[in-house]
Design a protein around this motif. Structure first.
Motif, short mmCIF file in Angstrom:
data_model
loop_
_atom_site.label_atom_id
_atom_site.label_comp_id
_atom_site.label_asym_id
_atom_site.label_seq_id
_atom_site.Cartn_x
_atom_site.Cartn_y
_atom_site.Cartn_z
N GLN A 31 0.87 -1.18 0.00
CA GLN A 31 0.00 0.00 0.00
C GLN A 31 0.90 1.22 0.00
O GLN A 31 1.67 1.45 0.94
CB GLN A 31 -0.91 0.01 1.23
N ASP A 247 1.34 -1.97 -5.44
CA ASP A 247 0.18 -1.08 -5.49
C ASP A 247 0.03 -0.58 -6.92
O ASP A 247 0.70 0.38 -7.34
CB ASP A 247 0.38 0.09 -4.52
N HIS A 260 6.73 2.40 -7.20
CA HIS A 260 6.08 1.44 -6.30
C HIS A 260 6.63 0.03 -6.55
O HIS A 260 6.91 -0.71 -5.60
CB HIS A 260 4.57 1.45 -6.50
#
Length: 565
Positions: A31, A247, A260
């Motif tokens: 996340q 994510d 990410h």
């Protein structure tokens, strides 16, 4: 006649991992929050226990073996637990690609007639508004919160169901065992090359895919995979490999934030990556700009569509010298079929640029590849005499344990796509792709059968043109980003026309000069002679997931309307 057993369930691999490596990481979900990251994790023991508890809970509310369940849940801990729970309980997951479009999604649900709809709130809103599963769905389960309750009338929350049945916590579930060829899941094709069709998967097919990943790709217990494609990510726990979920929107990889993904790889020292061509290109561009290195990666698997040589070379700059990008060929109906490493692929560039097709390597262990004459007719039974000799282009036909035997509720599609091999007691699958086997047994792909152009102009010009061999010749022009061969009717004659998308970063020569340059290219090659019509298109329509599969059917309609003699 082969013997069938009633002892098949891919979840046995998860149970084995939970027994022998209980504390080993199975799943981690990233996340992203500004410049920081949080991760949710499950060990093999926890994933096994949670999926056991969910299987019991589903049974308790009337969702039982043999029912079909749509699963529209984003990659998350719940996605993994639910999927393994469905398999354990003998409930048949229906997996669809959200990127296929609203119309196609509705048709998928009409054909599959699901008994259960499990989804995130957004999926339930769409279900209510668009009537997905109306008339067949009897059970509705929500995963996650944050939606106006009126959209979830009669909908159970997965958290509420678990809270109502605490008695199932840490109780081993008696896994359902199926026959090898019994339907275990329905996976819909993306629809990027035609109407989406439900492919019937058995546990035998899943087992063959797991074996291929172990034996042909060398994946070992304890590895960690950057999981960018939901279906492939499920194989991680079955292989004893952790699935690290970044994510990103898995249905639109081109929108992924490379930071990410790089962060997830470094956090968990991932050794494996599964990336499609769009993501390969995006990550490669980002890595080139920042000089990023992926030092932990030992293996990169690319599939879904052919990646360009330039994309692979750019991406490979991030890898250690001994690490290759393994390009896999196959389809939802049969994957993987063949593979080729990037170093071997680079040596084929000249042949590809001269119209030889794209080399997709040699068949993996247990797979038989044949080439047959191109025909639209059904072939009821296999005969070795159907096979063409090496270097003859025809339709690619495959046989192997990972090859599907039928489509769900589409007998006509099954009839034209499958060939009964009575001696082997199985079905061969017609890939719908054309290509050839060379003298060394390497498979060269020449495009979709439906994308060939059968021209009616007089000899000695070619009568048949194949998409990839023709397009790759023109793609060598420095101003051409990509091209697409289509058929148009001119003066009652079917003729080839090339749609061209230019590289916007380059200064373009005049239209007259470009036309003459393309015409010169066409005349240099025997298989492109007769291509003398060119149209510039501003931005090709392509599929959402791969950003590589060109919608030639749409371009053909546009070209027919646009072309003026």
């Amino acid at each position: 006649m082969t013997q069938t057993s009633n002892n098949a369930n891919l979840c046995q691999h998860l149970a084995n991992a939970a027994l022998h490596s209980p504390d080993l990481l199975a799943v981690a979900v990233q996340q992203a929050k500004s410049d920081s990251y949080q991760y949710q994790e499950l060990t093999f023991a926890q994933l096994h226990q949670q999926s056991d508890r969910l299987a019991y809970t589903l049974n308790a509310v009337g969702i039982v073996k043999g029912m079909k369940a749509v699963l529209m849940v984003t990659p998350s801990l719940e996605f993994f637990s639910l999927t393994f729970a469905l398999f354990k309980a003998g409930i048949i997951p229906i997996l669809v690609d959200p990127g296929m479009g609203v119309k196609n999604l509705k048709q998928c649900f009409i054909e599959s007639e699901p008994d259960v709809f499990i989804g995130i709130p957004k999926a339930h809103v769409a279900r209510r508004l668009l009537g997905w599963g109306r008339g067949s769905v009897k059970h509705v389960i929500n995963v996650g919160g944050g939606v106006v309750q009126r959209w979830l009338a009669g909908c159970h929350s997965i958290d509420q169901l678990l809270a109502q049945h605490p008695q199932f916590d840490r109780v081993a579930y008696p896994m359902e065992k199926l026959a090898d060829d019994q339907m275990a899941a329905i996976l819909f094709t993306s629809g990027s090359t035609g109407v989406p069709k439900g492919v019937v998967y058995s546990h035998k097919m899943f087992e063959a895919q797991i074996s291929a990943l172990k034996d042909d790709y060398g994946i070992q217990v304890g590895e960690r995979d950057l999981a960018t494609f939901p279906l492939f990510s499920l194989f991680g726990p079955a292989l004893g490999m952790a699935s690290i979920v970044p994510d990103m929107d898995a249905s639109k990889p081109i929108t992924a934030n490379p930071k990410h993904l790089f962060a997830a790889i470094e956090q968990y020292q991932c050794s494996n990556m599964f990336v499609n061509p769009a993501l390969l290109e995006r990550l490669g561009q980002a890595g080139e700009q920042t000089q990023h290195k992926l030092v932990s990666i030992k293996r990169v698997i690319s599939a879904g569509a052919p990646a360009t040589i330039s994309s692979i070379k750019r991406f490979s700059q991030m890898l250690n010298d001994d690490v290759e990008v393994l390009n896999s060929y196959g389809a939802t109906e049969s994957l993987p079929i063949s593979k080729i490493g990037s170093s071997a692929l680079f040596s084929t560039t000249e042949h590809t640029d001269n119209g030889g097709g794209i080399c997709v390597g040699k068949a993996i262990e247990g797979v038989d590849i044949s080439i047959i004459d191109i025909t639209e007719q059904a072939i009821t039974s296999w005969d070795d005499a159907l096979q063409l000799t090496p270097n003859q282009i025809g339709e690619i036909v495959v046989k192997g344990p990972m090859v599907s035997q039928q489509y769900y509720q589409r007998p006509d599609a099954t009839r034209v796509s499958k060939i009964a091999d009575t001696q082997a007691n199985t079905m061969r699958h017609r890939m719908g792709d054309v290509g050839y086997l060379d003298d060394h047994g390497l498979l060269w792909m020449c495009g979709r059968k439906a994308h060939r152009v059968d021209a009616t102009h007089p000899a000695p010009l070619p009568q048949r043109y194949f998409s990839i061999p023709c397009e790759r010749v023109f793609n060598t022009h420095p101003q051409v980003k990509r091209s697409a061969l289509v058929a148009v009717t001119v003066n009652h004659q079917v003729v080839p026309l090339l749609c061209v998308e230019l590289d916007k970063a380059l200064v373009c020569s005049t239209s007259k000069a470009l036309y003459q340059q393309l015409l010169n290219i066409a005349q240099k090659h025997e298989h492109t002679q007769g291509i003398s019509r060119f149209l510039i298109h501003p931005d090709f329509p392509v599929d959402v997931r791969h950003n590589a599969k060109i919608f030639r059917e749409k371009l053909a309609v546009w070209a027919q309307k646009t072309w003026k003699e």
